[in-house]
Design a protein around this motif. Structure first.
Motif, PDB file in Angstrom:
ATOM      1  N   ASP A 114       0.829  -1.209   0.000  1.00  0.00           N
ATOM      2  CA  ASP A 114       0.000   0.000   0.000  1.00  0.00           C
ATOM      3  C   ASP A 114       0.865   1.262   0.000  1.00  0.00           C
ATOM      4  N   ASN A 115       2.194   1.053  -0.095  1.00  0.00           N
ATOM      5  CA  ASN A 115       3.135   2.161  -0.249  1.00  0.00           C
ATOM      6  C   ASN A 115       3.236   3.067   0.976  1.00  0.00           C
ATOM      7  N   ARG A 116       2.779   2.585   2.115  1.00  0.00           N
ATOM      8  CA  ARG A 116       2.839   3.465   3.286  1.00  0.00           C
ATOM      9  C   ARG A 116       4.211   3.480   3.955  1.00  0.00           C
ATOM     10  N   TYR A 117       4.847   2.309   4.016  1.00  0.00           N
ATOM     11  CA  TYR A 117       6.105   2.238   4.756  1.00  0.00           C
ATOM     12  C   TYR A 117       7.196   1.515   3.978  1.00  0.00           C
ATOM     13  N   THR A 118       8.447   1.984   4.188  1.00  0.00           N
ATOM     14  CA  THR A 118       9.630   1.234   3.788  1.00  0.00           C
ATOM     15  C   THR A 118      10.415   0.952   5.065  1.00  0.00           C
ATOM     16  N   LEU A 119      10.889  -0.280   5.209  1.00  0.00           N
ATOM     17  CA  LEU A 119      11.635  -0.663   6.413  1.00  0.00           C
ATOM     18  C   LEU A 119      13.129  -0.732   6.120  1.00  0.00           C
ATOM     19  N   LEU A 120      13.924   0.016   6.898  1.00  0.00           N
ATOM     20  CA  LEU A 120      15.377  -0.001   6.728  1.00  0.00           C
ATOM     21  C   LEU A 120      16.068  -0.101   8.088  1.00  0.00           C
ATOM     22  N   PRO A 121      17.248  -0.753   8.105  1.00  0.00           N
ATOM     23  CA  PRO A 121      18.064  -0.712   9.326  1.00  0.00           C
ATOM     24  C   PRO A 121      18.819   0.620   9.365  1.00  0.00           C
ATOM     25  N   VAL A 122      19.230   1.051  10.538  1.00  0.00           N
ATOM     26  CA  VAL A 122      19.984   2.300  10.623  1.00  0.00           C
ATOM     27  C   VAL A 122      21.065   2.168  11.684  1.00  0.00           C
ATOM     28  N   THR A 123      22.115   2.953  11.536  1.00  0.00           N
ATOM     29  CA  THR A 123      23.185   2.968  12.530  1.00  0.00           C
ATOM     30  C   THR A 123      22.652   3.538  13.837  1.00  0.00           C
ATOM     31  N   CYS A 124      23.312   3.165  14.912  1.00  0.00           N
ATOM     32  CA  CYS A 124      23.006   3.661  16.262  1.00  0.00           C
ATOM     33  C   CYS A 124      22.423   5.070  16.205  1.00  0.00           C
ATOM     34  N   LEU A 125      21.202   5.227  16.749  1.00  0.00           N
ATOM     35  CA  LEU A 125      20.501   6.514  16.632  1.00  0.00           C
ATOM     36  C   LEU A 125      20.841   7.489  17.758  1.00  0.00           C
ATOM     37  N   GLY A 126      21.797   7.148  18.590  1.00  0.00           N
ATOM     38  CA  GLY A 126      22.208   8.092  19.627  1.00  0.00           C
ATOM     39  C   GLY A 126      21.159   8.296  20.700  1.00  0.00           C
ATOM     40  N   ALA A 127      20.405   7.253  20.981  1.00  0.00           N
ATOM     41  CA  ALA A 127      19.400   7.329  22.048  1.00  0.00           C
ATOM     42  C   ALA A 127      19.442   6.025  22.836  1.00  0.00           C
ATOM     43  N   VAL A 165      10.824   1.111  22.718  1.00  0.00           N
ATOM     44  CA  VAL A 165       9.742   0.489  21.959  1.00  0.00           C
ATOM     45  C   VAL A 165       9.566  -0.972  22.394  1.00  0.00           C
ATOM     46  N   ALA A 166       8.348  -1.319  22.772  1.00  0.00           N
ATOM     47  CA  ALA A 166       8.045  -2.704  23.118  1.00  0.00           C
ATOM     48  C   ALA A 166       7.414  -3.372  21.902  1.00  0.00           C
ATOM     49  N   GLU A 167       7.579  -4.691  21.803  1.00  0.00           N
ATOM     50  CA  GLU A 167       6.967  -5.398  20.672  1.00  0.00           C
ATOM     51  C   GLU A 167       5.471  -5.136  20.631  1.00  0.00           C
ATOM     52  N   SER A 168       4.895  -5.002  21.840  1.00  0.00           N
ATOM     53  CA  SER A 168       3.445  -4.817  21.903  1.00  0.00           C
ATOM     54  C   SER A 168       3.008  -3.438  21.415  1.00  0.00           C
ATOM     55  N   SER A 169       3.955  -2.487  21.303  1.00  0.00           N
ATOM     56  CA  SER A 169       3.528  -1.162  20.843  1.00  0.00           C
ATOM     57  C   SER A 169       3.688  -0.957  19.334  1.00  0.00           C
ATOM     58  N   ILE A 170       4.238  -1.971  18.640  1.00  0.00           N
ATOM     59  CA  ILE A 170       4.435  -1.832  17.193  1.00  0.00           C
ATOM     60  C   ILE A 170       3.103  -1.596  16.472  1.00  0.00           C
ATOM     61  N   VAL A 171       2.089  -2.326  16.884  1.00  0.00           N
ATOM     62  CA  VAL A 171       0.786  -2.177  16.216  1.00  0.00           C
ATOM     63  C   VAL A 171       0.282  -0.741  16.344  1.00  0.00           C
ATOM     64  N   ARG A 172       0.443  -0.179  17.551  1.00  0.00           N
ATOM     65  CA  ARG A 172      -0.024   1.194  17.773  1.00  0.00           C
ATOM     66  C   ARG A 172       0.813   2.188  16.940  1.00  0.00           C
ATOM     67  N   ILE A 173       2.128   2.024  16.970  1.00  0.00           N
ATOM     68  CA  ILE A 173       2.995   2.984  16.280  1.00  0.00           C
ATOM     69  C   ILE A 173       2.743   2.964  14.770  1.00  0.00           C
ATOM     70  N   LEU A 174       2.582   1.763  14.219  1.00  0.00           N
ATOM     71  CA  LEU A 174       2.420   1.660  12.767  1.00  0.00           C
ATOM     72  C   LEU A 174       0.960   1.487  12.389  1.00  0.00           C
ATOM     73  N   GLY A 175       0.090   1.812  13.350  1.00  0.00           N
ATOM     74  CA  GLY A 175      -1.344   1.550  13.290  1.00  0.00           C
ATOM     75  C   GLY A 175      -1.977   1.531  11.902  1.00  0.00           C
ATOM     76  N   GLY A 176      -2.963   0.668  11.756  1.00  0.00           N
ATOM     77  CA  GLY A 176      -3.764   0.723  10.537  1.00  0.00           C
ATOM     78  C   GLY A 176      -3.273  -0.162   9.416  1.00  0.00           C
ATOM     79  N   SER A 177      -2.044   0.040   8.995  1.00  0.00           N
ATOM     80  CA  SER A 177      -1.587  -0.670   7.805  1.00  0.00           C
ATOM     81  C   SER A 177      -1.466  -2.163   8.064  1.00  0.00           C
ATOM     82  N   THR A 178      -2.213  -2.947   7.335  1.00  0.00           N
ATOM     83  CA  THR A 178      -2.122  -4.391   7.516  1.00  0.00           C
ATOM     84  C   THR A 178      -1.755  -5.073   6.209  1.00  0.00           C
ATOM     85  N   GLU A 179      -0.985  -6.117   6.352  1.00  0.00           N
ATOM     86  CA  GLU A 179      -0.507  -6.851   5.191  1.00  0.00           C
ATOM     87  C   GLU A 179      -0.381  -8.309   5.583  1.00  0.00           C
ATOM     88  N   PRO A 180      -0.320  -9.267   4.734  1.00  0.00           N
ATOM     89  CA  PRO A 180      -0.523  -9.079   3.299  1.00  0.00           C
ATOM     90  C   PRO A 180      -2.016  -9.020   2.990  1.00  0.00           C
TER      91      PRO A 180
END
Ligand SMILES: Cc1cc2nc3c(=O)[nH]c(=O)nc-3n(C[C@H](O)[C@H](O)[C@H](O)COP(=O)(O)O)c2cc1C
Ligand code: SF4
Lengths: 432, 167
Positions: free
Chosen positions: B122-135, B152-167
């Motif tokens: 649905d073109n909403r998100y691209t997932l990338l790894p990133v270097t240490c974010l300094g936090a 970030v807890a595993e249980s909060s992923i749904v809330r943070i990325l809310g709505g978009s469901t796949e496949p």
């Protein structure tokens, strides 16, 4: 106003940013007023040298000495000189510059103005990593506020000194933090490090004399000019002067970052400030200052966190932000994560790093997943020797990558052996 | 290109993009020095940097398209392929690894149906790894667009990325 915590005196509990009014109300821009047009650049440099300030970017090089290589006055060919603030903070486990940038952007700007005045540079850059959006926006605001007050721009406060500060938001890659790679990147090129000599102090940005300093280093400069070298030296508990932003991450009760006297014992940082190990975990080892420093272990807890002491113990204080290895985390997995990081971030310029680091990562992956053989330990030892030797690679990224690996092999050999025999207690016990 | 562009030097860059690039050129000694800034400006307006854009920027900066592409592909935050509306930058450096970023990655993959380097259909998100974010004191952390999410807890992923469901 607390004198013994100069860098964090404006840092609030909620980490909200300090604006111009609040910064000035708390004594801000007094260092600028004491220096620009009042003290000669040579006097400022003398104070800096006397203060024993050492670079906070990782190597701990004496700042005054570094600056003294910049040609001054008639000795400098006509043209610009540059000051660059290195705000690329990406060293794994390092999170101190973000705090300084986000909580007190004016402190960095004031430090940079006094530093640039000392060097008689009329243009300065802040090279900030792409992901620090909030910090970059705050710095832009701070710079605009300084122009309104004539702390920046032409003829600062009626003197004959002028300065512009530009912000360059980067586009990623850890290697940009290496100072000569940073200069390449600022010139719009691939961030490949450059051969030294010539050193940037003589031939840096656009081939002109250039100084690159870390955020925390520059944040100290105006405090030192305002309060003097003796005051700065009196802040440290050991030979190394000033305060230091120390941090702890990993499985401790209160991970965080604190400004403490230079030379504060490791144990005090870990137990009093970070609250000790999290419940159910004990300490196995720690990297004193970021991902490219050698492991130290329990017997080193009473050492002073300063450049000399940690250096003598066989590691480096690096960035001063410790990463804790707990007893439930597998040392092999820990080191593999770091080596994969460095392999991914290699700029690809030289072979030992570009091809050697992925090889190390592969060997570690084999060991971790039960495909290891006894001779893998010899392979790793050879890699440490060749990739880790200063001079075999074009920059310090690859030797830095070998530091956690070589020290893990020294302090935790049983973890590697157990993996090779297929019985790692960390990995079978539900940990990593 | 639909309109006649023979009069324009750089047909595929907008007025606004050119204005911003010119502002950068004003304080450097030669045009190609703003290559990275120009790539970022174009990416900000278009989401990514296409072959067409590479050619247009290169010609505007008096450099070859190959040279510019060599720069563009060096930097991990210059996107040479289309990305989703928001890019998720998941830190997988050491402090976040200790605190379970691998679990977060799995959770995101379950939730969005994408691995590192992929974009949701649905073109909403691209997932990338990133270097240490300094936090690292707030590990594990990730960014979604310009926003940093801490502890970030595993249980909060749904809330943070809310709505978009796949496949
Ligand atoms: C691979 C690599 C990455 C580096 N990253 C940074 C960084 O992000 N920030 C920083 O201040 N110094 C970094 N450094 C150190 C810089 O090269 C340089 O020594 C430092 O900016 C000098 O500032 P200082 O004298 O104030 O410490 C890095 C070095 C290497 C080899
Ligand atoms: S050691 Fe690695 S990062 Fe440094 S120049 Fe060589 S390839 Fe590039």
């Amino acid at each position: 106003m607390s004198l013994d915590r100069p860098l964090t005196r404006n840092v609030r509990a909620d980490r909200s940013p300090t604006d111009m009014a609040a910064y000035e109300a708390n004594g801000g821009y007094q260092g600028l007023k004491a220096a620009v047009g009042k003290l000669s650049p040579a006097d400022c440099l003398e104070i800096l040298k006397d203060s024993n300030l050492r670079g906070r970017g990782g190597a701990g090089f004496p700042t005054g000495m570094k600056w003294s290589f910049v040609p001054m006055g008639d000795k400098c060919s006509p043209g610009d000189k540059y000051l660059i603030c290195n705000a690329d903070e990406m060293e794994p486990g390092t999170f101190k510059d973000r705090l300084l940038l986000e909580c007190d952007p004016h402190q960095l700007i004031e430090g940079m103005i006094v530093a640039a005045y000392t060097l008689q540079a009329n243009v300065a850059y802040i090279f900030i990593r792409a992901e620090y959006f909030k910090a970059a926006a705050l710095l832009r605001e701070a710079i605009a506020a300084c122009h309104q007050k004539n702390y920046l721009g032409n003829n600062i406060l009626g003197s004959d000194y002028s300065l512009e500060i530009h912000i360059h938001a980067s586009a990623g890659r850890y290697i940009c933090g290496e100072e000569t790679a940073l200069i390449s990147s600022l010139e719009g090129k691939r961030a490949n490090p450059r051969a030294k000599p010539p050193f940037p102090q003589v031939s840096g940005l656009w081939g002109r004399p250039t100084i690159v300093n870390n955020v925390e280093t520059l944040c100290n400069v105006h405090h030192i000019i305002e309060r003097g070298a003796d005051w700065f030296k009196s802040l440290g508990l050991t030979e190394d002067a000033g305060t230091k932003m120390y941090g702890v991450s990993g499985r401790v009760k209160r991970p965080g970052c604190w400004e403490l006297p230079m030379g504060t014992p490791v144990r005090e940082i870990l137990e009093e400030y970070a609250g000790g190990m999290a419940d159910g975990y004990s300490l196995k080892g720690f990297l004193p200052g970021g991902g490219s420093t050698d492991f130290l272990v329990g017997e080193h807890l009473d050492l002073a966190m300063d450049y000399e002491t940690i250096g003598k113990a066989g590691s480096r204080m690096g960035t001063g932000t410790m990463i804790i290895l707990d007893d439930k985390t597998c040392p092999v997995g820990f080191v593999k994560n770091l080596i994969e990081f460095f392999a991914r971030e290699s700029c690809g310029f030289c072979t030992p790093c570009r091809d050697g680091l992925p090889w190390s990562a592969q060997v570690l992956d084999d060991i971790q997943h039960g495909r290891g053989r006894d001779e893998d330990m010899d392979t790793l030892a050879r890699q440490v020797k060749f990739i880790g030797a200063i001079g075999n690679t074009h920059c310090a990224l690859a030797p830095g990558a070998m530091e956690p690996l070589q020290s893990a092999m020294k302090y935790f050999p049983e973890a590697f052996e157990q993996h090779i025999q297929g019985s790692c207690r960390h990995c079978s016990g539900g940990g990593h | 290109m639909t309109e006649t562009t023979s009069m324009q030097l750089v047909p595929t860059l907008s007025e606004e993009e050119l204005r911003l690039i010119d502002a950068e050129i004003a304080h450097v000694p030669y045009r190609s020095a703003v290559a990275i800034d120009a790539l970022k400006i174009v990416q900000q307006h278009r989401g990514w940097v296409s072959d067409e854009s590479i050619k247009a920027i290169a010609s505007y900066l008096d450099m070859s398209a190959d040279e510019l592409d060599g720069i563009a592909t060096f930097y991990n935050l210059i996107f040479r392929r289309p990305v989703g509306d928001k890019v998720i930058l998941l830190c997988n450096s050491i402090s976040c690894w200790i605190k379970g970023c691998d679990g977060l990655q799995q959770k995101i993959t379950e939730q969005l149906g994408v691995q590192f380097g992929e974009t949701t259909s649905d073109n909403r998100y691209t997932l990338l790894p990133v270097t240490c974010l300094g936090a690292c004191d707030k590990a594990p952390v990730m960014m979604v667009g310009e926003e940093l999410h801490e502890d970030v807890a595993e249980s909060s992923i749904v809330r943070i990325l809310g709505g978009s469901t796949e496949p």
